[in-house]
Design a protein around this motif. Structure first.
Motif, PDB file in Angstrom:
ATOM      1  N   TRP A   1      -3.746   0.028   2.791  1.00  0.00           N
ATOM      2  CA  TRP A   1      -3.704  -1.435   2.876  1.00  0.00           C
ATOM      3  C   TRP A   1      -3.736  -2.089   1.493  1.00  0.00           C
TER       4      TRP A   1
ATOM      5  N   LEU B   1       2.554   3.729  -1.436  1.00  0.00           N
ATOM      6  CA  LEU B   1       2.615   4.043   0.005  1.00  0.00           C
ATOM      7  C   LEU B   1       2.925   5.529   0.240  1.00  0.00           C
TER       8      LEU B   1
ATOM      9  N   ILE C   1       2.130  -5.446  -2.178  1.00  0.00           N
ATOM     10  CA  ILE C   1       3.487  -5.824  -1.786  1.00  0.00           C
ATOM     11  C   ILE C   1       3.518  -7.284  -1.338  1.00  0.00           C
TER      12      ILE C   1
ATOM     13  N   GLY D   1       3.171  -1.475  -5.355  1.00  0.00           N
ATOM     14  CA  GLY D   1       2.817  -1.361  -3.949  1.00  0.00           C
ATOM     15  C   GLY D   1       3.674  -0.361  -3.215  1.00  0.00           C
TER      16      GLY D   1
ATOM     17  N   SER E   1      -2.046  -0.966  -1.092  1.00  0.00           N
ATOM     18  CA  SER E   1      -0.636  -0.998  -1.492  1.00  0.00           C
ATOM     19  C   SER E   1       0.113  -2.095  -0.749  1.00  0.00           C
ATOM     20  N   TRP E   2      -0.169  -2.250   0.535  1.00  0.00           N
ATOM     21  CA  TRP E   2       0.483  -3.317   1.300  1.00  0.00           C
ATOM     22  C   TRP E   2       0.078  -4.698   0.783  1.00  0.00           C
ATOM     23  N   THR E   3      -1.192  -4.805   0.368  1.00  0.00           N
ATOM     24  CA  THR E   3      -1.660  -6.075  -0.206  1.00  0.00           C
ATOM     25  C   THR E   3      -0.883  -6.403  -1.478  1.00  0.00           C
TER      26      THR E   3
END
Length: 223
Positions: free
Chosen positions: A73, A223, A79, A219, A75-77
């Motif tokens: 999460w 992943l 992005i 990001g 990495s998703w943050t």
């Protein structure tokens, strides 16, 4: 620790070159309470940037995946933050003064002459920790520190301190000019303020583009 500091430095430089906070300090240095207001702003700015970066770093860094790295999460943050920063880049570019146009300074700048140290500190917190442009950058810096040093509180604290110091060099520069250049300082600072106000949108757009792309890349790579 070195990895967290190095990874967050590009974002810190983006915060450092934010034009409007620097212009605010320049205006304070031409007011009746020049030194005290400027130093109050500097302290408020450093604290706001440090606290937000550290809180984000500690919250994001407390979650790790099975191999000890940052959780997915995080990495998703990064992005999502990258997308938001690029959106801000687009709005800044769209709002730039066209050729021959004179940029209008924000209305709050006209009230700086009557500021007290408390108001100067409050403005620093507002610009450094609440203003969406800088807030996104500072959050991005905290997320970058977390990704580079998950579960390492000491590294997160030290990296956040370095991040805040580097991010504050821009607002420190007018103070140094004011103290070092004596009678020549007002003309230099006035020219600096006019340039920063006129080119605020373009400078921010370029910075946000670079940082947004970096966040997206980091990001995706995580992943």
């Amino acid at each position: 620790m070195n990895g967290a500091i190095g990874a967050s430095l590009p974002v810190a430089v983006g915060v450092m070159i934010s034009p409007l906070p620097i212009a605010a300090v320049v205006l304070m240095l031409s007011s009746a309470k020049a030194k005290v207001n400027a130093f109050a702003f500097l302290v408020g700015w450093v604290l706001a940037v440090f606290v937000i970066a550290l809180v984000v770093a500690m919250l994001a860094g407390s979650s790790t995946d099975d191999d000890g790295g940052p959780a997915a999460w995080v990495s998703w943050t990064k992005i999502v933050l990258g997308v938001l920063v690029l959106f801000l880049c687009f709005t800044q570019w769209q709002g730039r003064p066209r050729e021959g146009q004179q940029a209008s300074p924000p209305k709050w700048m006209s009230a700086i002459d009557s500021f007290t140290p408390v108001k100067a500190t409050g403005l620093a917190v507002l610009l450094g920790g609440i203003n969406p442009k800088n807030l996104l950058l500072v959050i991005s810096g905290g997320a970058t520190i977390a990704a580079a040093a998950p579960d390492d509180t000491t590294a997160q604290v030290v990296a956040s301190i370095v991040f805040a110091v580097v991010a504050s060099l821009g607002v420190l520069l007018p103070i140094v000019i004011y103290l070092a250049m004596g009678d020549r300082a007002p003309s230099v600072l006035d020219a600096m303020k006019n340039w920063l106000v006129q080119h605020n949108n373009i400078v921010l757009a370029v910075l946000l583009l670079v940082i947004g792309v970096k966040l997206l890349g980091d990001g995706i790579a995580g992943l």
